[in-house]
Design a protein around this motif. Structure first.
Motif, mmCIF file in Angstrom:
data_model
loop_
_atom_site.group_PDB
_atom_site.id
_atom_site.type_symbol
_atom_site.label_atom_id
_atom_site.label_comp_id
_atom_site.label_asym_id
_atom_site.label_seq_id
_atom_site.Cartn_x
_atom_site.Cartn_y
_atom_site.Cartn_z
ATOM 1 N N UNK A 1 7.498 143.441 -9.269
ATOM 2 C CA UNK A 1 7.061 143.411 -7.810
ATOM 3 C C UNK A 1 6.970 144.652 -7.116
ATOM 4 N N UNK A 2 6.142 145.112 -6.538
ATOM 5 C CA UNK A 2 5.822 146.217 -5.780
ATOM 6 C C UNK A 2 5.861 146.055 -4.233
ATOM 7 N N UNK A 3 6.890 146.716 -3.554
ATOM 8 C CA UNK A 3 7.068 146.507 -2.105
ATOM 9 C C UNK A 3 6.743 147.905 -1.358
ATOM 10 N N UNK A 4 5.791 147.982 -0.343
ATOM 11 C CA UNK A 4 5.422 149.405 0.316
ATOM 12 C C UNK A 4 6.138 149.339 1.608
ATOM 13 N N UNK A 5 6.811 150.452 1.730
ATOM 14 C CA UNK A 5 7.477 150.786 2.942
ATOM 15 C C UNK A 5 8.258 149.793 3.533
ATOM 16 N N UNK A 6 9.226 149.277 2.602
ATOM 17 C CA UNK A 6 10.160 148.140 3.183
ATOM 18 C C UNK A 6 11.363 148.966 4.076
ATOM 19 N N UNK A 7 11.887 148.176 4.909
ATOM 20 C CA UNK A 7 12.888 148.753 5.608
ATOM 21 C C UNK A 7 14.342 148.380 5.201
ATOM 22 N N UNK A 8 14.194 147.330 4.245
ATOM 23 C CA UNK A 8 15.479 146.985 3.498
ATOM 24 C C UNK A 8 15.055 146.271 2.276
ATOM 25 N N UNK A 9 16.053 146.203 1.294
ATOM 26 C CA UNK A 9 15.407 145.398 0.047
ATOM 27 C C UNK A 9 16.828 144.657 -0.248
ATOM 28 N N UNK A 10 16.537 143.112 -0.442
ATOM 29 C CA UNK A 10 17.666 141.952 -0.615
ATOM 30 C C UNK A 10 17.808 142.228 -2.216
ATOM 31 N N UNK A 11 18.986 141.792 -2.729
ATOM 32 C CA UNK A 11 19.545 141.647 -3.987
ATOM 33 C C UNK A 11 19.476 140.071 -4.459
ATOM 34 N N UNK A 12 18.876 139.276 -3.392
ATOM 35 C CA UNK A 12 19.093 137.870 -3.560
ATOM 36 C C UNK A 12 18.202 137.482 -4.784
ATOM 37 N N UNK A 13 18.312 136.634 -5.794
ATOM 38 C CA UNK A 13 19.467 135.716 -5.791
ATOM 39 C C UNK A 13 20.646 136.346 -6.650
ATOM 40 N N UNK A 14 20.143 137.503 -7.327
ATOM 41 C CA UNK A 14 21.308 138.290 -8.291
ATOM 42 C C UNK A 14 22.377 138.635 -7.701
ATOM 43 N N UNK A 15 22.299 139.284 -6.278
ATOM 44 C CA UNK A 15 23.059 139.879 -5.728
ATOM 45 C C UNK A 15 23.411 139.168 -4.436
ATOM 46 N N UNK A 16 23.854 138.044 -4.284
ATOM 47 C CA UNK A 16 23.781 137.193 -3.020
ATOM 48 C C UNK A 16 24.247 138.097 -1.715
ATOM 49 N N UNK A 17 23.814 138.055 -0.911
ATOM 50 C CA UNK A 17 24.272 138.829 0.443
ATOM 51 C C UNK A 17 24.025 140.307 0.643
ATOM 52 N N UNK A 18 23.663 140.906 -0.583
ATOM 53 C CA UNK A 18 23.556 142.011 -0.574
ATOM 54 C C UNK A 18 22.085 143.096 -0.155
ATOM 55 N N UNK A 19 22.014 143.510 0.734
ATOM 56 C CA UNK A 19 20.760 144.433 1.050
ATOM 57 C C UNK A 19 20.907 145.925 1.249
ATOM 58 N N UNK A 20 20.029 146.608 0.752
ATOM 59 C CA UNK A 20 20.052 148.011 1.021
ATOM 60 C C UNK A 20 18.946 148.423 2.162
#
Length: 57
Positions: free
Chosen positions: A32-51
């Protein structure tokens, strides 16, 4: 990244700062390619984690 997934990694992020994209890799799925994200979530593999990408740029 495919080598990591083949060896059991459940989630991989390839961050391209220059083009401001994040490629998200998961087993048995096309990247999956996301362009210009403000944050990236780790769900469901890393619940609650966002970069927050502002800290990367």
């Amino acid at each position: 990244m495919q080598e990591y997934i083949s060896n059991g990694v459940l989630l991989g992020w390839l961050i391209d700062r220059k083009n401001r994209t994040v490629h998200i890799y998961r087993p048995h799925q096309s990247p999956q390619i996301i362009e210009n994200p403000s944050q990236v979530n780790g769900d469901p593999e890393l619940p609650g984690f966002s970069l927050l990408m502002a800290k990367i740029g």
